[in-house]
Write a protein that holds these residues in place. Structure first.
Motif, PDB file in Angstrom:
ATOM      1  N   MET A 122       0.854  -1.188   0.000  1.00  0.00           N
ATOM      2  CA  MET A 122       0.000   0.000   0.000  1.00  0.00           C
ATOM      3  C   MET A 122       0.884   1.229   0.000  1.00  0.00           C
ATOM      4  SD  MET A 122      -3.019  -1.061   2.671  1.00  0.00           S
ATOM      5  CE  MET A 122      -3.944   0.436   2.369  1.00  0.00           C
ATOM      6  N   ASP A 123       0.619   2.123  -0.940  1.00  0.00           N
ATOM      7  CA  ASP A 123       1.441   3.298  -1.141  1.00  0.00           C
ATOM      8  C   ASP A 123       1.522   4.128   0.137  1.00  0.00           C
ATOM      9  OD1 ASP A 123       2.846   5.381  -2.237  1.00  0.00           O
ATOM     10  OD2 ASP A 123       1.130   6.285  -3.248  1.00  0.00           O
ATOM     11  N   GLY A 124       2.741   4.246   0.667  1.00  0.00           N
ATOM     12  CA  GLY A 124       2.959   5.096   1.829  1.00  0.00           C
ATOM     13  C   GLY A 124       2.665   4.472   3.168  1.00  0.00           C
ATOM     14  N   ARG A 125       2.103   3.249   3.202  1.00  0.00           N
ATOM     15  CA  ARG A 125       1.790   2.612   4.480  1.00  0.00           C
ATOM     16  C   ARG A 125       3.053   2.016   5.092  1.00  0.00           C
ATOM     17  NH1 ARG A 125      -3.460   3.333   6.690  1.00  0.00           N
ATOM     18  NH2 ARG A 125      -4.840   3.784   4.951  1.00  0.00           N
ATOM     19  N   ALA A 126       3.312   2.372   6.339  1.00  0.00           N
ATOM     20  CA  ALA A 126       4.563   1.974   6.975  1.00  0.00           C
ATOM     21  C   ALA A 126       4.751   0.462   6.991  1.00  0.00           C
ATOM     22  CB  ALA A 126       4.610   2.529   8.392  1.00  0.00           C
ATOM     23  N   ALA A 127       3.719  -0.270   7.404  1.00  0.00           N
ATOM     24  CA  ALA A 127       3.845  -1.725   7.506  1.00  0.00           C
ATOM     25  C   ALA A 127       4.126  -2.345   6.149  1.00  0.00           C
ATOM     26  CB  ALA A 127       2.573  -2.319   8.104  1.00  0.00           C
ATOM     27  N   SER A 128       3.518  -1.782   5.105  1.00  0.00           N
ATOM     28  CA  SER A 128       3.726  -2.311   3.760  1.00  0.00           C
ATOM     29  C   SER A 128       5.137  -2.017   3.265  1.00  0.00           C
ATOM     30  CB  SER A 128       2.687  -1.714   2.802  1.00  0.00           C
ATOM     31  OG  SER A 128       2.841  -2.245   1.500  1.00  0.00           O
ATOM     32  N   LEU A 129       5.617  -0.793   3.494  1.00  0.00           N
ATOM     33  CA  LEU A 129       6.950  -0.432   3.034  1.00  0.00           C
ATOM     34  C   LEU A 129       8.018  -1.284   3.703  1.00  0.00           C
ATOM     35  CD1 LEU A 129       6.722   3.477   2.975  1.00  0.00           C
ATOM     36  CD2 LEU A 129       6.458   1.884   1.078  1.00  0.00           C
ATOM     37  N   THR A 130       7.806  -1.626   4.967  1.00  0.00           N
ATOM     38  CA  THR A 130       8.764  -2.463   5.687  1.00  0.00           C
ATOM     39  C   THR A 130       8.940  -3.807   4.989  1.00  0.00           C
ATOM     40  OG1 THR A 130       8.185  -1.393   7.770  1.00  0.00           O
ATOM     41  CG2 THR A 130       9.246  -3.534   7.918  1.00  0.00           C
ATOM     42  N   ILE A 131       7.875  -4.287   4.380  1.00  0.00           N
ATOM     43  CA  ILE A 131       7.929  -5.556   3.650  1.00  0.00           C
ATOM     44  C   ILE A 131       8.490  -5.348   2.253  1.00  0.00           C
ATOM     45  CG2 ILE A 131       6.554  -7.464   2.757  1.00  0.00           C
ATOM     46  CD1 ILE A 131       4.461  -6.635   4.984  1.00  0.00           C
ATOM     47  N   THR A 132       7.891  -4.436   1.501  1.00  0.00           N
ATOM     48  CA  THR A 132       8.235  -4.308   0.078  1.00  0.00           C
ATOM     49  C   THR A 132       9.663  -3.815  -0.131  1.00  0.00           C
ATOM     50  OG1 THR A 132       7.233  -2.097   0.053  1.00  0.00           O
ATOM     51  CG2 THR A 132       5.856  -3.933  -0.635  1.00  0.00           C
ATOM     52  N   ASP A 133      10.189  -3.019   0.798  1.00  0.00           N
ATOM     53  CA  ASP A 133      11.558  -2.539   0.628  1.00  0.00           C
ATOM     54  C   ASP A 133      12.580  -3.671   0.703  1.00  0.00           C
ATOM     55  OD1 ASP A 133      10.642  -0.001   0.310  1.00  0.00           O
ATOM     56  OD2 ASP A 133      11.548   0.846   2.108  1.00  0.00           O
ATOM     57  N   LYS A 134      12.236  -4.762   1.377  1.00  0.00           N
ATOM     58  CA  LYS A 134      13.164  -5.898   1.475  1.00  0.00           C
ATOM     59  C   LYS A 134      13.161  -6.768   0.219  1.00  0.00           C
ATOM     60  CE  LYS A 134      12.718  -6.763   6.488  1.00  0.00           C
ATOM     61  NZ  LYS A 134      11.364  -6.276   6.810  1.00  0.00           N
ATOM     62  N   ILE A 135      12.074  -6.737  -0.529  1.00  0.00           N
ATOM     63  CA  ILE A 135      11.884  -7.691  -1.622  1.00  0.00           C
ATOM     64  C   ILE A 135      13.041  -7.691  -2.627  1.00  0.00           C
ATOM     65  CG2 ILE A 135      10.441  -8.255  -3.612  1.00  0.00           C
ATOM     66  CD1 ILE A 135       9.220  -9.225  -1.057  1.00  0.00           C
ATOM     67  N   PRO A 136      13.514  -6.535  -3.118  1.00  0.00           N
ATOM     68  CA  PRO A 136      14.617  -6.583  -4.091  1.00  0.00           C
ATOM     69  C   PRO A 136      15.858  -7.302  -3.563  1.00  0.00           C
ATOM     70  CG  PRO A 136      13.639  -4.383  -4.043  1.00  0.00           C
ATOM     71  CD  PRO A 136      13.053  -5.144  -2.897  1.00  0.00           C
ATOM     72  N   TYR A 137      16.151  -7.146  -2.287  1.00  0.00           N
ATOM     73  CA  TYR A 137      17.326  -7.817  -1.702  1.00  0.00           C
ATOM     74  C   TYR A 137      17.091  -9.325  -1.609  1.00  0.00           C
ATOM     75  CZ  TYR A 137      18.534  -3.027  -0.457  1.00  0.00           C
ATOM     76  OH  TYR A 137      18.811  -1.687  -0.514  1.00  0.00           O
ATOM     77  N   PHE A 138      15.867  -9.717  -1.277  1.00  0.00           N
ATOM     78  CA  PHE A 138      15.553 -11.146  -1.243  1.00  0.00           C
ATOM     79  C   PHE A 138      15.679 -11.763  -2.635  1.00  0.00           C
ATOM     80  CE2 PHE A 138      12.568 -10.573   2.651  1.00  0.00           C
ATOM     81  CZ  PHE A 138      13.659 -10.645   3.504  1.00  0.00           C
ATOM     82  N   LEU A 139      15.137 -11.081  -3.631  1.00  0.00           N
ATOM     83  CA  LEU A 139      15.203 -11.591  -5.001  1.00  0.00           C
ATOM     84  C   LEU A 139      16.654 -11.727  -5.462  1.00  0.00           C
ATOM     85  CD1 LEU A 139      12.284  -9.543  -6.631  1.00  0.00           C
ATOM     86  CD2 LEU A 139      12.268 -11.978  -6.075  1.00  0.00           C
ATOM     87  N   GLU A 140      17.467 -10.725  -5.137  1.00  0.00           N
ATOM     88  CA  GLU A 140      18.879 -10.756  -5.528  1.00  0.00           C
ATOM     89  C   GLU A 140      19.609 -11.917  -4.872  1.00  0.00           C
ATOM     90  OE1 GLU A 140      22.837  -7.830  -5.355  1.00  0.00           O
ATOM     91  OE2 GLU A 140      20.854  -7.065  -4.777  1.00  0.00           O
ATOM     92  N   ALA A 141      19.172 -12.283  -3.657  1.00  0.00           N
ATOM     93  CA  ALA A 141      19.815 -13.383  -2.921  1.00  0.00           C
ATOM     94  C   ALA A 141      19.284 -14.756  -3.349  1.00  0.00           C
ATOM     95  CB  ALA A 141      19.608 -13.194  -1.427  1.00  0.00           C
ATOM     96  N   GLY A 142      18.340 -14.773  -4.271  1.00  0.00           N
ATOM     97  CA  GLY A 142      17.813 -16.046  -4.754  1.00  0.00           C
ATOM     98  C   GLY A 142      16.580 -16.537  -4.035  1.00  0.00           C
ATOM     99  N   VAL A 143      16.034 -15.727  -3.136  1.00  0.00           N
ATOM    100  CA  VAL A 143      14.781 -16.089  -2.467  1.00  0.00           C
ATOM    101  C   VAL A 143      13.627 -15.890  -3.445  1.00  0.00           C
ATOM    102  CG1 VAL A 143      13.215 -15.527  -0.564  1.00  0.00           C
ATOM    103  CG2 VAL A 143      15.697 -15.436  -0.217  1.00  0.00           C
TER     104      VAL A 143
END
Length: 425
Positions: A1-22
């Protein structure tokens, strides 16, 4: 959700997880946008109160908040009212509890289909952790849990939260924390205080056969790609607050300090402006505006949503407004649990590179981070101290000598490294 703190905490990690092969498979509510980079299943909660909440957001996302939104949401609220009353009488849980049911059912099917290796429950909403515990106990797969906010709310500094609450929702959260400390393989909190009190309530934490607990500072990704903009002094001293407001986290204390300042420096009345972004004003702030006759001194901008004209997301607009501020106000609140909590907005503030005025409550970890970076700091409830800090800000601004903060933001990359370190990945 755009601008929602709880959502950003999750979505900001996703690129790093993808890069690590998760390879994530995400189960979420329908209130946000669907991510097309990986399987993403969105569910309506099955309980009537949560259904009403989710339905409102879904209609707003699809059709805006015009006449159709008002007609449909009011109709659904009227139709669901008796069922919501029954749900509250029988269970007494917070509305989102029932989202755990469809999440568990889909998660169980995915696990039995051989598509899942690890269960990862991420909560602000505790229904995610409930679904995670159910899946762990029925399938035996490893469970890792990320607890955003303290699940047990303590009453005072001497209260460890050991006593079972009378409120049914609070009592269930007390029970669920024990389940996480027992059945999770790894569980982490966002502050030293939260981990300390969770360990006090659950001495089995970090013992063989139980959950291994630690602290992860969530951080935030840079909200815009353009980087920091240089600060310019303008006609007004702009004090800006971003995020939710309530009677225990209220701008009324800033207005009281401003009233004291104006009594000493009458010219300040013309030049101070307090801006509130992201939420309606709380009752105490509205009362203070009326009492002091400051309708023009405090400006409520509301929530910044996606702008179809400029193409800017709400988060990008917020980042721009942060950089236009002279001083960023960080209100933590005055409840006892605030000693275990750091607002996620703090991490966005650090990227803005503007001086922060933190008004904190018994939170040495947050105080230290603010002091290390160069900030204005006050204690919640200390009206005299808050007034003196505002006077210092006023004088610094007049002399064009506002604190130049140490630019030391906390990114999401360090959070992911901490998680991988503890999980031995």
């Amino acid at each position: 959700m755009d601008g929602r703190a709880a959502s950003l905490t999750i979505t900001d990690k996703i690129p790093y997880f993808l890069e690590a092969g998760v390879q994530p498979i995400v189960l979420s509510a329908i209130t946000g946008m669907k991510d097309n980079r990986f399987p993403h299943y969105q569910f309506l909660a099955w309980g009537p109160s949560a259904f009403r909440f989710d339905f409102r957001h879904w209609i707003a996302n699809q059709y805006g908040r015009g006449w159709f939104y008002k007609f449909t949401t009011r109709t659904v609220s009227v139709l669901l009212a008796p069922f919501i009353a029954i749900e509250k009488i029988i269970l007494g849980y917070s509305s989102q509890w029932s989202w755990a049911i469809p999440a568990f059912l889909r998660g169980y099917w995915l696990i039995k289909s051989g598509k899942v290796d690890v269960i990862y429950s991420i909560g602000s909403a505790w229904s995610a952790h409930l679904a995670g515990v159910w899946l762990k106990r029925t399938t035996g797969l490893p469970l890792i849990s990320e607890v955003h906010d303290p699940m047990v709310i303590r009453k005072n500094p001497d209260d460890l939260g050991l006593e079972k609450p009378k409120n049914r929702d609070a009592r269930f959260r007390h029970y669920l924390e024990k389940q996480l400390c027992k059945y999770s393989d790894y569980v982490w909190w966002f502050t030293d205080g939260a981990l300390h009190y969770a360990k006090a309530r659950n001495p089995n934490l970090n013992t063989p056969g139980n959950a291994q607990g630690f602290v992860v500072m969530p951080g935030a990704n840079p909200p815009i790609e353009d980087g920091r903009q240089p600060h310019r002094y303008g006609k007004y001293l702009n004090l800006c607050h971003f995020g939710s407001l309530a009677n225990d986290r209220s701008l009324s204390m800033i207005l009281r300090a401003a009233h004291t300042l104006i009594g000493k420096y009458p010219e300040a009345r013309e030049f101070i402006r307090i801006h509130a972004f992201g939420a309606p004003l709380d009752a105490l702030t509205l009362e203070a505006i009326k009492r002091y006759d400051y309708p023009d001194l405090l400006i409520a901008h509301g929530r910044l949503e996606y702008n179809p004209t400029t193409g800017q997301s709400g988060r990008e607009q917020v980042a721009q407004k942060m950089q236009e501020a002279d001083v960023l106000i960080l209100l933590v609140g005055n409840d006892e649990w605030c000693a275990e909590y750091i607002p996620s907005k703090f991490y966005d503030y650090l990227w803005a590179g503007r001086p922060i005025w933190g008004i904190t409550h018994r939170n040495p970890q947050l105080d230290q981070m603010l002091q290390e970076r160069g900030s204005y700091l006050s204690a919640d409830g200390d009206e005299s101290g808050i007034a003196k800090t505002l006077e210092r800000i006023w004088l610094d601004w007049n002399h064009k000598q506002l604190i130049n903060p140490v630019y030391n933001p906390i990114g999401v990359d360090q959070a992911v490294r901490t998680i991988f370190h503890h999980l031995h990945i």
